[in-house]
Design an enzyme around this catalytic site. Sequence first.
Site, short mmCIF file in Angstrom:
data_model
loop_
_atom_site.label_atom_id
_atom_site.label_comp_id
_atom_site.label_asym_id
_atom_site.label_seq_id
_atom_site.Cartn_x
_atom_site.Cartn_y
_atom_site.Cartn_z
N CYS A 1 0.83 -1.20 0.00
CA CYS A 1 0.00 0.00 0.00
C CYS A 1 0.87 1.26 0.00
O CYS A 1 1.36 1.68 1.05
CB CYS A 1 -0.93 -0.01 1.21
SG CYS A 1 -2.00 1.45 1.31
N CYS B 1 -0.46 4.17 2.02
CA CYS B 1 -0.27 4.00 3.47
C CYS B 1 1.20 4.24 3.85
O CYS B 1 1.49 4.91 4.85
CB CYS B 1 -0.63 2.59 3.91
SG CYS B 1 -2.20 1.99 3.29
N ASP B 2 2.13 3.68 3.09
CA ASP B 2 3.52 3.60 3.56
C ASP B 2 4.51 4.43 2.75
O ASP B 2 5.67 4.54 3.15
CB ASP B 2 3.97 2.13 3.53
CG ASP B 2 3.14 1.28 4.49
OD1 ASP B 2 2.70 1.82 5.51
OD2 ASP B 2 2.94 0.08 4.20
#
Length: 315
Positions: A129, A132-133
């Site tokens: 992701c 997300c990261d």
Amino acid sequence: MLILGSGPAGLSAAIYGARAGLAPIVVQGIQPGGQLTTTTDVENYPGFREVIQGPWLMEEMQAQAEHVGARMMWDTIVEVDLSQRPFRLVGDGGHVYLGDTLVIATGAQAKWLGLDSEQKLRGQGVSACATCDGFFFRGKKVAVIGGGNTAVEEALYLTNHSHDVTLIHRRDSLRAEKILQERLFKHHGIKVLWNTEVAEFVGGEGHQGLTGLELRDTRTGEVSHLDVDGGFVAIGHHPATELFQGHVELDEDHYIKVEPGTTRTSVPGVFACGDVMDKIYRQAITAAGTGCMAALDAERFLAEADFEAEAIAAE
Ligand code: FAD
Ligand code: NAP
């Protein structure tokens, strides 16, 4: 009100459902708290200026849902009958659950390449992701694996953080939409490695995370090495919908189909929210948002059903 799944979508539906007096029962499934319990730092969930931990956020959501009156069941549903109301669901120990309305929030799981080194380095440089990261790889070298819309969007997104993005694809043409491909090819910060697969994720010695990728040419078998700090696997997701096949309408990728702008499925009284119906955004906040929508849609459905029943009784 029955809710399947205890990720951000299911628990948000539970909070809104309980506050609307719908006495929600949440069947938590094998991953209580959902996908966020498998991560550490969460920096993009609104309301927290400091970095928070995924498992902590989900514990708080569950506590909030219980505080307003939702009931949690440690069970996994293995059988559904949505042909009449109340809907009938059966847990793996044989428990039967009945619901006047059902919210499906069973999520989706990223597909992985299936390498031991990938498993070992997940959360230490290997992710599924970028939204997300990606932020954790500011100024570093990153690679995205895959050739669909997700992979191309993730590669483009990562250029916000990194000037050295490599897209690695196993064939010589992309599956992604043309407009995304054009954006990708025009971008100076992204290079594409064609006919290439990841043979191993390298790193993990001492306190080190991912340090590179061992690559293999899919035509010649030739092996090479690429230095990277982040590796984003973007080869698709599996929505958790096997249980609903033949019961509610699914799209060509097996996601639950909803009426645009609502969480209504093809079965009146059954609603879907979160990653199980969303193949584009796949974020905790969007899952929570559609969870709220599902509870409001369910509440309206029940109010209308009650009104119709009273009208029939009065005739
Ligand atoms: P999920 O969280 O997938 O929850 C699904 C739930 O359904 C689970 O509780 C499961 O037990 C239950 N379930 C499944 N089948 C059954 C069944 N048969 N019976 C009963 N229950 C069932 N998003 C962000 O916004 N920020 C981040 O920083 C972020 N980091 C991430 C890091 C990782 C490693 C991963 C994997 C995801 C991350 N995400 C992040 C994405 C985010 O976690 C998801 O978008 C979100 O969890 C989706 O919520 P959901 O409620 O739809 O489903
Ligand atoms: P996808 O379209 O199925 O693409 C997966 C990609 O990963 C393919 O290029 C595939 O290669 C590659 N792949 C699969 N398994 C692999 C493996 N084991 N090793 C190496 N590569 C592998 O998945 P997606 O990109 O996640 O998209 C899923 C659906 O969501 C699609 O319908 C897509 O259009 C949609 N989506 C839409 C948007 C948007 O509209 N903005 C954004 C994201 C996703 P091959 O090409 O060789 O098969």
